[in-house]
Enzyme design. Structure first.
Site, short mmCIF file in Angstrom:
data_model
loop_
_atom_site.label_atom_id
_atom_site.label_comp_id
_atom_site.label_asym_id
_atom_site.label_seq_id
_atom_site.Cartn_x
_atom_site.Cartn_y
_atom_site.Cartn_z
N GLU A 87 0.84 -1.41 -0.15
CA GLU A 87 -0.02 -0.08 -0.01
C GLU A 87 0.67 1.31 -0.03
OE1 GLU A 87 -3.71 0.26 0.29
OE2 GLU A 87 -3.48 -1.76 -0.42
N ASP A 105 -8.53 7.46 -7.71
CA ASP A 105 -8.89 6.56 -7.94
C ASP A 105 -10.44 6.23 -7.88
OD1 ASP A 105 -9.00 6.48 -5.34
OD2 ASP A 105 -7.90 4.82 -4.76
N THR A 110 -8.06 9.24 0.58
CA THR A 110 -7.42 8.06 1.15
C THR A 110 -6.62 8.34 2.32
OG1 THR A 110 -7.50 6.63 -0.97
CG2 THR A 110 -6.07 5.83 0.72
#
Length: 306
Positions: A87, A105, A110
């Site tokens: 990640e 995305d 995020t």
């Protein structure tokens, strides 16, 4: 952060079932007031909410009596490092609590230790549950906006100030602990317990956990449960009398196939499977014992001891 986060919304009913059947902990009932609708289902069964209640209770007791596997402290630390390598291209997962960015995305912001997203409901669940206990935290004023943008990639009401508020909140040990608890409730605990139900050892438990993080715990064909269903059509689980390695290969194949359909080019990199998980499986390291050497995105990582 590497662009390898969930594309689909969290299915709250799955989480509720896990809390009821498997007793996930004191915060397991804290869900968003209005979770977004689950994507179209593939027909994947929800093994956590079907069957006779007495059978489910007996299953829960059997799982609780099993060796800790990936839940053992050293293995859990190792799992966090493995996920962080994919990640965030690092083994130092604890430096990610304050991280926040929009990866482009479709998931909005995020952030945090496992990549909570403003568009996939898990960030909302985290901030709501944390605010219940700490109403004056820096993120509390953004809750109305988080509820509004949930299920979208919008920043409406979050900009300006949300990124700074997240970083400020992450200075608190309580918020870092809340991130850990939400990660465990939504991803780690359900994945490990379901893997044990399927007769999988520590490596298989990690494979499930990584897929749960990457794809989200959805019942649709591209969520975790849809991927599990596809694998089970190819091979029996170990609990069904199948070969554990053959089943894990089928599961990895199904997970990899979903990765290759993602819209963002960088998200189609499947090295977390090809040159990490399959390496451990090929070596027969079913207990996920160090030393471990693997590659993600062409970068080599090594763990000598857990």
């Amino acid at each position: 952060m590497k662009p390898a986060t969930r594309l689909f919304l969290i299915g709250a009913p799955v989480l509720v079932a896990d809390a009821v059947i498997f007793g996930s902990g004191g915060d397991s009932g804290v869900l968003a007031d209005n979770p977004p609708a689950r994507p179209e289902r593939s027909g994947a069964p929800d093994p956590l909410s079907s069957g006779d209640p007495d059978d489910r209770e007996e299953l829960a007791r059997r799982i609780d009596a099993m060796p800790p596997g990936l839940a053992a402290p050293g293995k859990k630390e190792l799992a966090a490092q493995l996920v962080a390598s994919a990640e965030n291209s690092t083994l130092d997962w604890r430096r990610q609590y304050a991280a926040i960015e929009d990866l482009g995305d479709g998931n909005g912001y995020t952030a945090g230790v496992i990549g909570f997203c403003s568009g996939t409901n898990d960030m909302l669940q985290l901030v709501e549950s944390y605010t219940e206990k700490h109403p004056d935290n820096p993120l509390a004023p953004f809750l109305p906006a988080l509820r509004k943008v949930d299920g979208t990639d919008s920043h409406e009401g979050l900009d300006p100030g949300f990124r700074e508020a997240w970083a400020k909140a992450a200075e608190s040990a309580d918020f870092r602990s809340a991130q850990d608890s939400t990660r465990d409730r939504l991803y780690f605990d359900p994945a490990v317990r379901l893997a044990k139900m399927d007769g999988l050892g520590t490596l298989g438990q990690f494979v499930y956990y990584d897929a749960m993080v990457l794809h989200g715990p959805g019942l649709d064909a591209r969520g975790f449960y849809g991927i599990r269903e596809a694998a089970m059509k190819k091979e029996k689980t170990a609990a069904e009398g199948g070969d554990e390695k053959a089943y894990l290969n089928a599961f990895m194949d199904a997970s990899r196939a979903v990765m290759k359909t993602k819209l963002i080019a960088e998200q189609r990199d499947s090295s977390r499977i090809d040159t990490a998980q399959r390496v451990f499986l090929r070596d027969g390291n079913m207990a996920l014992e160090p030393p471990l050497t693997w590659q993600v995105y062409g970068e080599t990582f090594r763990i000598d001891q857990s």
